[in-house]
Design an enzyme around this catalytic site. Sequence first.
Site, PDB file in Angstrom:
ATOM      1  CG  HIS A   9      30.925  -7.063  33.997  1.00 28.11           C
ATOM      2  ND1 HIS A   9      30.905  -8.399  33.516  1.00 28.11           N
ATOM      3  CD2 HIS A   9      29.672  -6.814  34.351  1.00 28.11           C
ATOM      4  CE1 HIS A   9      29.775  -8.666  33.461  1.00 28.11           C
ATOM      5  NE2 HIS A   9      28.692  -7.765  34.076  1.00 28.11           N
ATOM      6  CG  HIS A 181      59.199 -14.073  23.521  1.00 23.48           C
ATOM      7  ND1 HIS A 181      58.190 -12.855  23.174  1.00 23.48           N
ATOM      8  CD2 HIS A 181      60.110 -14.162  22.506  1.00 23.48           C
ATOM      9  CE1 HIS A 181      58.742 -12.262  22.162  1.00 23.48           C
ATOM     10  NE2 HIS A 181      59.749 -13.132  21.573  1.00 23.48           N
TER      11      HIS A 181
END
Length: 336
Positions: A9, A181
């Site tokens: 959505h 990371h």
Amino acid sequence: MVGIVLASHGGFADGIAQSAEMLFGEQSNFAHVILRPDEGPDDIRGKMEESISSFDSQDEVLLLVDLWGGTPFNQASGLLESHPSWAVVSGMNLPMVVEALTQRMTNPEASAHEIATAIIAPAKDGIKTKPTNLMSEMQTQTVASSDKSEEIKNKSIPEGTVVGDGHIKYVLARIDSRLLHGQVATGWIPAMHPDRVIVVSDRVAKDDMRKSMIREAAPAGVKAHTVPLAKMVEIANDSRFGNTHALLLFENPEDVLKVVKAGIDIKTINVGSMSYSVGDVNANNVLSMNQEDVDTFHELKKMGIKFDVRKVPNDKPGNMDTILSKAQSLLNEQNK
């Protein structure tokens, strides 16, 4: 290769897809579709079908949707009725998408059902809190058990013991000012299969907070450590690490040069990212350098070190000679 469709959505699927490609690079057979407020079930189903038709093959498709029982889920489920080899997984989050892409990258022959099964645990494990006492007791115990010391020790093995061939294996040595990371954890680690990630930095080894963050950023099954340069040289000469496959992370080329001169056998350096500091020039969109950096890269090249300029495994390698030439030209202009 399994085709992957993200559906949600609103703009949720678009955002997750963008985040995933920041970590993995541009992906083929990968689509994202959204249900807008003014659209209905037929619209989102049509978008799914159009995306799937663009894939190289429609035999294996995995649909990741936001909400069980929502319109994207219902329409995706309807597609499965005539395609039993496809799969739908709801509760989409970024760790789920990252694991799906990782599974597909490391095992191109995997089926949609196999990948669907593999992504459930990482999707759940990606939900953590700080402080950890906000989590359930079981989750807190799991996090605590995975918190490994940054010290690299083999106390159980007598000193002088030769394990394997007695030489640590370097699956990747990378320069990245961000160290451990997302791009490393979700791209390079699955691609290179290290059992240890070693951050080699005198500065970071003195920073308890950064060391803790590095430990926590390591994926399940991979130990992360932070050591000063001298300690790394000791490890390289310790025959007890003969079965270790390590991914080394450096903040800058100067540290790489120091350990190479100290005898660490690095043949190729992956140049991923160097953040900007005052006085640097931007050699490209992710590499900022000063004169010392440029000179150091040239010295490494004279020593026979090769350069692999890529942020993520799927990137096309950059030309280091061209990058250094541009950096030198910009530095010359800056110093006029």
